[in-house]
Motif scaffolding. Sequence first.
Motif, PDB file in Angstrom:
ATOM      1  N   VAL A  27       0.789  -1.355   0.010  1.00 47.28           N
ATOM      2  CA  VAL A  27      -0.116   0.019   0.099  1.00 47.28           C
ATOM      3  C   VAL A  27       0.858   1.155  -0.134  1.00 47.28           C
ATOM      4  O   VAL A  27       0.504   2.079  -0.700  1.00 47.28           O
ATOM      5  N   ALA A  28       1.933   1.076   0.741  1.00 47.02           N
ATOM      6  CA  ALA A  28       3.016   2.277   0.815  1.00 47.02           C
ATOM      7  C   ALA A  28       3.398   2.572  -0.594  1.00 47.02           C
ATOM      8  O   ALA A  28       3.716   3.587  -1.138  1.00 47.02           O
ATOM      9  N   ALA A  29       3.845   1.738  -1.296  1.00 50.93           N
ATOM     10  CA  ALA A  29       4.480   1.705  -2.577  1.00 50.93           C
ATOM     11  C   ALA A  29       3.434   2.224  -3.610  1.00 50.93           C
ATOM     12  O   ALA A  29       3.791   3.202  -4.230  1.00 50.93           O
ATOM     13  N   ALA A  30       2.096   1.756  -3.404  1.00 48.98           N
ATOM     14  CA  ALA A  30       0.960   2.462  -4.464  1.00 48.98           C
ATOM     15  C   ALA A  30       0.724   3.567  -4.091  1.00 48.98           C
ATOM     16  O   ALA A  30       0.434   4.454  -4.990  1.00 48.98           O
ATOM     17  N   THR A  31       0.844   3.904  -2.935  1.00 48.27           N
ATOM     18  CA  THR A  31       0.550   5.529  -2.350  1.00 48.27           C
ATOM     19  C   THR A  31       1.736   6.303  -3.056  1.00 48.27           C
ATOM     20  O   THR A  31       1.503   7.297  -3.740  1.00 48.27           O
ATOM     21  N   ALA A  32       2.706   5.852  -2.960  1.00 47.85           N
ATOM     22  CA  ALA A  32       3.965   6.573  -3.323  1.00 47.85           C
ATOM     23  C   ALA A  32       3.990   6.678  -5.046  1.00 47.85           C
ATOM     24  O   ALA A  32       4.531   7.826  -5.432  1.00 47.85           O
ATOM     25  N   LEU A  37       3.141  10.162  -9.711  1.00 48.64           N
ATOM     26  CA  LEU A  37       2.687  10.347 -10.783  1.00 48.64           C
ATOM     27  C   LEU A  37       1.931  11.740 -10.795  1.00 48.64           C
ATOM     28  O   LEU A  37       1.938  12.563 -11.716  1.00 48.64           O
ATOM     29  N   SER A  38       1.280  11.758  -9.857  1.00 53.14           N
ATOM     30  CA  SER A  38       0.300  13.122  -9.508  1.00 53.14           C
ATOM     31  C   SER A  38       1.221  14.255  -9.703  1.00 53.14           C
ATOM     32  O   SER A  38       0.820  15.214 -10.523  1.00 53.14           O
ATOM     33  N   ARG A  39       2.420  14.440  -9.099  1.00 49.06           N
ATOM     34  CA  ARG A  39       3.282  15.293  -9.037  1.00 49.06           C
ATOM     35  C   ARG A  39       3.728  15.677 -10.532  1.00 49.06           C
ATOM     36  O   ARG A  39       3.915  16.742 -11.082  1.00 49.06           O
ATOM     37  N   ARG A  45      -2.452  16.711  -4.919  1.00 47.11           N
ATOM     38  CA  ARG A  45      -3.596  15.810  -4.373  1.00 47.11           C
ATOM     39  C   ARG A  45      -3.270  15.564  -2.870  1.00 47.11           C
ATOM     40  O   ARG A  45      -2.160  15.735  -2.369  1.00 47.11           O
ATOM     41  N   THR A  46      -4.443  15.659  -2.069  1.00 43.18           N
ATOM     42  CA  THR A  46      -4.071  15.753  -0.760  1.00 43.18           C
ATOM     43  C   THR A  46      -4.099  13.956  -0.269  1.00 43.18           C
ATOM     44  O   THR A  46      -4.606  13.332  -0.981  1.00 43.18           O
ATOM     45  N   THR A  81      -4.339   4.575 -14.020  1.00 40.56           N
ATOM     46  CA  THR A  81      -5.228   5.083 -15.069  1.00 40.56           C
ATOM     47  C   THR A  81      -6.073   6.241 -14.349  1.00 40.56           C
ATOM     48  O   THR A  81      -6.403   7.161 -15.032  1.00 40.56           O
ATOM     49  N   LEU A  82      -6.883   5.841 -13.177  1.00 43.11           N
ATOM     50  CA  LEU A  82      -7.550   7.148 -12.445  1.00 43.11           C
ATOM     51  C   LEU A  82      -6.566   8.228 -12.223  1.00 43.11           C
ATOM     52  O   LEU A  82      -7.162   9.298 -12.358  1.00 43.11           O
ATOM     53  N   VAL A  83      -5.569   7.990 -11.864  1.00 42.60           N
ATOM     54  CA  VAL A  83      -4.530   9.190 -11.451  1.00 42.60           C
ATOM     55  C   VAL A  83      -4.616  10.018 -12.784  1.00 42.60           C
ATOM     56  O   VAL A  83      -4.450  11.475 -12.914  1.00 42.60           O
ATOM     57  N   ARG A  84      -4.389   9.439 -14.080  1.00 41.19           N
ATOM     58  CA  ARG A  84      -4.111  10.147 -15.226  1.00 41.19           C
ATOM     59  C   ARG A  84      -5.229  10.852 -15.664  1.00 41.19           C
ATOM     60  O   ARG A  84      -5.482  11.982 -16.357  1.00 41.19           O
ATOM     61  N   ALA A  85      -6.551  10.235 -15.207  1.00 39.64           N
ATOM     62  CA  ALA A  85      -7.886  10.633 -15.720  1.00 39.64           C
ATOM     63  C   ALA A  85      -8.261  11.639 -15.030  1.00 39.64           C
ATOM     64  O   ALA A  85      -9.170  12.580 -15.536  1.00 39.64           O
TER      65      ALA A  85
END
Length: 86
Positions: A27-32, A37-39, A45-46, A81-85
């Motif tokens: 979960v930590a890796a997916a969060t990072a 990716l968001s940055r 993103r909060t 995919t969701l982050v990019r969308a």
Amino acid sequence: LRLSPDKTIIGHTYVFLEGTSMAAPLVAAATAMARGLSRSLNQNRTPANIKNLLIASSEKNTALSTHVFEGNILNTSQLSTLVRAQ
């Protein structure tokens, strides 16, 4: 199967491991990954938003419903995919 720090798995076989000590690093890796990716996409993103993305991108697995949060499995491809969308 329970492993202690003084034991190793011999024979390069698959073993079943469970618990928060196994889930937390994933979960930590997916969060990072989602935050990075968001940055890179100049998205601000909060932590709550990233948590919602993690939950939204997970897949329901009824066999896990009594064992893990919401009975879901993390899907990092869907998370990307969701982050990019958004």
